[in-house]
Design a protein around this motif. Structure first.
Motif, PDB file in Angstrom:
ATOM      1  N   ARG A 146       0.825  -1.210   0.000  1.00 58.93           N
ATOM      2  CA  ARG A 146       0.000   0.000   0.000  1.00 58.93           C
ATOM      3  C   ARG A 146       0.857   1.258   0.000  1.00 58.93           C
ATOM      4  O   ARG A 146       0.481   2.279  -0.578  1.00 58.93           O
ATOM      5  CB  ARG A 146      -0.929  -0.035   1.221  1.00 58.93           C
ATOM      6  CG  ARG A 146      -2.089   0.937   1.117  1.00 58.93           C
ATOM      7  CD  ARG A 146      -3.243   0.564   2.033  1.00 58.93           C
ATOM      8  NE  ARG A 146      -2.885   0.562   3.430  1.00 58.93           N
ATOM      9  CZ  ARG A 146      -2.991  -0.493   4.225  1.00 58.93           C
ATOM     10  NH1 ARG A 146      -3.411  -1.649   3.755  1.00 58.93           N
ATOM     11  NH2 ARG A 146      -2.673  -0.423   5.498  1.00 58.93           N
ATOM     12  N   LYS A 147       2.025   1.188   0.646  1.00 53.01           N
ATOM     13  CA  LYS A 147       2.918   2.342   0.676  1.00 53.01           C
ATOM     14  C   LYS A 147       3.660   2.548  -0.638  1.00 53.01           C
ATOM     15  O   LYS A 147       4.114   3.654  -0.934  1.00 53.01           O
ATOM     16  CB  LYS A 147       3.942   2.172   1.814  1.00 53.01           C
ATOM     17  CG  LYS A 147       3.344   2.253   3.204  1.00 53.01           C
ATOM     18  CD  LYS A 147       4.407   2.025   4.257  1.00 53.01           C
ATOM     19  CE  LYS A 147       3.804   2.074   5.668  1.00 53.01           C
ATOM     20  NZ  LYS A 147       4.831   1.810   6.707  1.00 53.01           N
ATOM     21  N   GLN A 148       3.789   1.486  -1.426  1.00 54.56           N
ATOM     22  CA  GLN A 148       4.593   1.544  -2.634  1.00 54.56           C
ATOM     23  C   GLN A 148       3.819   1.935  -3.885  1.00 54.56           C
ATOM     24  O   GLN A 148       4.420   2.266  -4.902  1.00 54.56           O
ATOM     25  CB  GLN A 148       5.285   0.181  -2.874  1.00 54.56           C
ATOM     26  CG  GLN A 148       6.210  -0.256  -1.757  1.00 54.56           C
ATOM     27  CD  GLN A 148       7.355   0.708  -1.534  1.00 54.56           C
ATOM     28  OE1 GLN A 148       7.940   1.229  -2.471  1.00 54.56           O
ATOM     29  NE2 GLN A 148       7.690   0.948  -0.262  1.00 54.56           N
ATOM     30  N   VAL A 149       2.499   1.878  -3.837  1.00 56.52           N
ATOM     31  CA  VAL A 149       1.696   2.159  -5.028  1.00 56.52           C
ATOM     32  C   VAL A 149       0.706   3.281  -4.733  1.00 56.52           C
ATOM     33  O   VAL A 149       0.345   3.506  -3.566  1.00 56.52           O
ATOM     34  CB  VAL A 149       0.931   0.903  -5.509  1.00 56.52           C
ATOM     35  CG1 VAL A 149       1.886  -0.206  -5.862  1.00 56.52           C
ATOM     36  CG2 VAL A 149      -0.071   0.435  -4.451  1.00 56.52           C
ATOM     37  N   PRO A 150       0.238   4.001  -5.769  1.00 58.56           N
ATOM     38  CA  PRO A 150      -0.785   5.033  -5.552  1.00 58.56           C
ATOM     39  C   PRO A 150      -2.045   4.446  -4.929  1.00 58.56           C
ATOM     40  O   PRO A 150      -2.364   3.273  -5.127  1.00 58.56           O
ATOM     41  CB  PRO A 150      -1.054   5.553  -6.969  1.00 58.56           C
ATOM     42  CG  PRO A 150       0.183   5.235  -7.729  1.00 58.56           C
ATOM     43  CD  PRO A 150       0.703   3.956  -7.158  1.00 58.56           C
ATOM     44  N   LYS A 151      -2.763   5.265  -4.196  1.00 58.36           N
ATOM     45  CA  LYS A 151      -3.944   4.816  -3.467  1.00 58.36           C
ATOM     46  C   LYS A 151      -4.972   4.176  -4.387  1.00 58.36           C
ATOM     47  O   LYS A 151      -5.533   3.117  -4.077  1.00 58.36           O
ATOM     48  CB  LYS A 151      -4.558   6.001  -2.727  1.00 58.36           C
ATOM     49  CG  LYS A 151      -5.696   5.623  -1.793  1.00 58.36           C
ATOM     50  CD  LYS A 151      -6.177   6.837  -1.015  1.00 58.36           C
ATOM     51  CE  LYS A 151      -7.306   6.454  -0.059  1.00 58.36           C
ATOM     52  NZ  LYS A 151      -7.783   7.636   0.711  1.00 58.36           N
ATOM     53  N   ILE A 152      -5.245   4.806  -5.538  1.00 54.33           N
ATOM     54  CA  ILE A 152      -6.256   4.272  -6.451  1.00 54.33           C
ATOM     55  C   ILE A 152      -5.831   2.924  -7.017  1.00 54.33           C
ATOM     56  O   ILE A 152      -6.663   2.032  -7.223  1.00 54.33           O
ATOM     57  CB  ILE A 152      -6.540   5.278  -7.599  1.00 54.33           C
ATOM     58  CG1 ILE A 152      -7.674   4.764  -8.465  1.00 54.33           C
ATOM     59  CG2 ILE A 152      -5.269   5.539  -8.411  1.00 54.33           C
ATOM     60  CD1 ILE A 152      -8.982   4.612  -7.754  1.00 54.33           C
ATOM     61  N   VAL A 153      -4.525   2.748  -7.220  1.00 57.38           N
ATOM     62  CA  VAL A 153      -4.024   1.467  -7.738  1.00 57.38           C
ATOM     63  C   VAL A 153      -4.256   0.362  -6.724  1.00 57.38           C
ATOM     64  O   VAL A 153      -4.669  -0.754  -7.070  1.00 57.38           O
ATOM     65  CB  VAL A 153      -2.520   1.571  -8.100  1.00 57.38           C
ATOM     66  CG1 VAL A 153      -1.962   0.197  -8.463  1.00 57.38           C
ATOM     67  CG2 VAL A 153      -2.313   2.541  -9.248  1.00 57.38           C
ATOM     68  N   PHE A 154      -4.015   0.671  -5.447  1.00 61.32           N
ATOM     69  CA  PHE A 154      -4.221  -0.353  -4.425  1.00 61.32           C
ATOM     70  C   PHE A 154      -5.696  -0.708  -4.305  1.00 61.32           C
ATOM     71  O   PHE A 154      -6.044  -1.864  -4.088  1.00 61.32           O
ATOM     72  CB  PHE A 154      -3.679   0.111  -3.077  1.00 61.32           C
ATOM     73  CG  PHE A 154      -3.695  -0.972  -2.044  1.00 61.32           C
ATOM     74  CD1 PHE A 154      -2.689  -1.936  -1.998  1.00 61.32           C
ATOM     75  CD2 PHE A 154      -4.730  -1.079  -1.123  1.00 61.32           C
ATOM     76  CE1 PHE A 154      -2.703  -2.953  -1.057  1.00 61.32           C
ATOM     77  CE2 PHE A 154      -4.764  -2.094  -0.187  1.00 61.32           C
ATOM     78  CZ  PHE A 154      -3.746  -3.025  -0.151  1.00 61.32           C
ATOM     79  N   HIS A 155      -6.590   0.290  -4.431  1.00 60.23           N
ATOM     80  CA  HIS A 155      -8.018   0.008  -4.360  1.00 60.23           C
ATOM     81  C   HIS A 155      -8.452  -0.887  -5.522  1.00 60.23           C
ATOM     82  O   HIS A 155      -9.258  -1.807  -5.342  1.00 60.23           O
ATOM     83  CB  HIS A 155      -8.820   1.306  -4.364  1.00 60.23           C
ATOM     84  CG  HIS A 155      -8.871   1.975  -3.026  1.00 60.23           C
ATOM     85  ND1 HIS A 155      -9.421   1.376  -1.921  1.00 60.23           N
ATOM     86  CD2 HIS A 155      -8.406   3.182  -2.611  1.00 60.23           C
ATOM     87  CE1 HIS A 155      -9.318   2.187  -0.875  1.00 60.23           C
ATOM     88  NE2 HIS A 155      -8.705   3.283  -1.265  1.00 60.23           N
ATOM     89  N   VAL A 156      -7.905  -0.629  -6.710  1.00 59.72           N
ATOM     90  CA  VAL A 156      -8.209  -1.491  -7.857  1.00 59.72           C
ATOM     91  C   VAL A 156      -7.698  -2.904  -7.597  1.00 59.72           C
ATOM     92  O   VAL A 156      -8.362  -3.899  -7.936  1.00 59.72           O
ATOM     93  CB  VAL A 156      -7.596  -0.919  -9.154  1.00 59.72           C
ATOM     94  CG1 VAL A 156      -7.720  -1.913 -10.296  1.00 59.72           C
ATOM     95  CG2 VAL A 156      -8.270   0.400  -9.521  1.00 59.72           C
ATOM     96  N   LEU A 157      -6.519  -2.994  -6.982  1.00 61.35           N
ATOM     97  CA  LEU A 157      -5.962  -4.306  -6.624  1.00 61.35           C
ATOM     98  C   LEU A 157      -6.904  -5.038  -5.675  1.00 61.35           C
ATOM     99  O   LEU A 157      -7.122  -6.253  -5.807  1.00 61.35           O
ATOM    100  CB  LEU A 157      -4.588  -4.126  -5.981  1.00 61.35           C
ATOM    101  CG  LEU A 157      -3.845  -5.404  -5.566  1.00 61.35           C
ATOM    102  CD1 LEU A 157      -3.470  -6.220  -6.796  1.00 61.35           C
ATOM    103  CD2 LEU A 157      -2.587  -5.054  -4.771  1.00 61.35           C
TER     104      LEU A 157
END
Length: 352
Positions: A146-157
């Motif tokens: 979660r710290k390494q990727v943008p917030k929206i990317v993690f939500h999509v994940l």
């Protein structure tokens, strides 16, 4: 019928004959469930008239939605992890119960359910004692990602992989039980091969337990050494100072427990292939995806571990990740005795 009428044992793994004809039942499920809720249809009737593979898949999708909502509401993305040790056994029990309700012989499924139940008990206990069921607990890897990727990317994940794909994967790991169910049309009795596969599965679970217990005991000894300075029997100070386990099963494989875990579900798939007299089938998707998942997850785990312990890279070069690279165990470097210079010795004597 809710299951296909087949003419040869080999057809039990044929996707076009065992899955495709029943896909329309998936689309009809919402309407029929509404009829059940309205009291116009019996739930048991709906259950027995729906192909068990289709209903099992539908349950996994529904649970994926539940995991998604729970993760987003609580901001805790280990919802699937909490049910990882339970769902494959739940799905195998689903196939077994469906067979009993519809009069299909279920001895093979009883055997599969036996090993799966033992697996669930062992894994659930292991997850519990690590604190996985404590309120607010979360797998340590998700916060790092979660710290390494943008917030929206993690939500999509989370909307795709973490909640839905992992939920469906747990169903796919148990899906070979569907082939075992279909194969009983031709071979209803439990065979010696079925008993052999069950024994292999139980053996893998036992090996996984030994590996986990060795790791647990080592970390308990390491914690005791940090708190009190004591070296518990069976351990050496140099091993505890190193910080990670390199003996026992861990001297042959860097992750013997993970190797057993992947093998358990691969052998269930192989069992379904043997039961249907096929070398391979579409059901390989489950264990293959699991192996891919372990590759990525273990890579991240080792990246973290190698950053904490300087000697871990030597261990990586000497021992295979899952499969042993040689017949010899890892030879840990011998700790060199600390050389005290004459000036240091003189200073110590002055201090006395």
């Amino acid at each position: 019928m809710a299951i296909p009428t087949l003419h040869a044992l080999e057809e039990c793994s044929d996707f076009s004959k065992t899955v495709e004809p029943f896909i329309p039942q998936l689309y009809a499920l919402p309407e029929r469930l509404f009829a059940v809720i309205s009291g116009n249809e019996s739930l048991v009737k709906l259950y027995t008239e729906t192909n068990p593979l289709i209903s099992g898949f539908a349950i996994s999708v529904f649970l994926g939605a539940v995991f998604l909502v729970a993760a987003e509401v609580n901001r805790n993305y280990s919802q699937v992890d909490r049910f990882w040790s339970l769902l494959p056994t739940f799905y195998i029990a689903h196939f077994d119960i469906w067979g009993r309700l519809t009069g299909v012989p279920s001895q093979r499924l009883d055997a599969a359910l036996l090993f799966s139940t033992v697996w669930s008990i062992r894994l659930t206990y292991n997850y519990w004692r690590k604190g996985g069921y404590e309120i607010g607990s979360e797998d340590y890897r998700w916060p790092i990602i979660r710290k390494q990727v943008p917030k929206i990317v993690f939500h999509v994940l989370n909307w795709t992989f973490i909640s839905f794909i992992q939920s469906i994967l747990l169903f796919m790991l148990s899906a070979p039980a569907y082939t075992l169910l279909l194969a009983t049309q031709f071979e209803p009795e439990l065979s010696s091969a079925d008993l052999a596969f069950t024994a292999v599965e139980l053996g893998l679970i036992l090996a996984e337990w030994f590996a986990d217990q060795q790791q647990w005991n080592f970390h308990a000894a390491k914690d005791e050494h940090k708190k009190t300075g004591k070296v518990l029997p069976g351990y050496k100070q140099v091993d505890l100072d190193r910080g990670f386990l390199t003996s026992g099963l861990w001297g042959y494989s860097r992750h013997p427990n993970f190797a057993c875990e992947q093998s358990i579900w691969f052998f269930l798939y192989q069992w379904s292939c043997f039961a249907s007299k096929n070398l391979y089938s579409w059901l390989a998707a489950g264990p293959v995806f699991l192996i891919m998942l372990f590759q990525g997850s273990t890579w991240l785990t080792e990246l973290i571990t190698s950053g904490k312990y300087p000697e871990y890279r030597d261990y990586q070069r000497s021992v295979g990740m899952f499969v042993p690279t040689s017949a010899s165990t890892y030879k840990a470097p011998v700790a060199k005795p600390k050389v005290i210079r004459t000036s240091e010795l003189a200073n110590k004597q002055k201090q006395k």
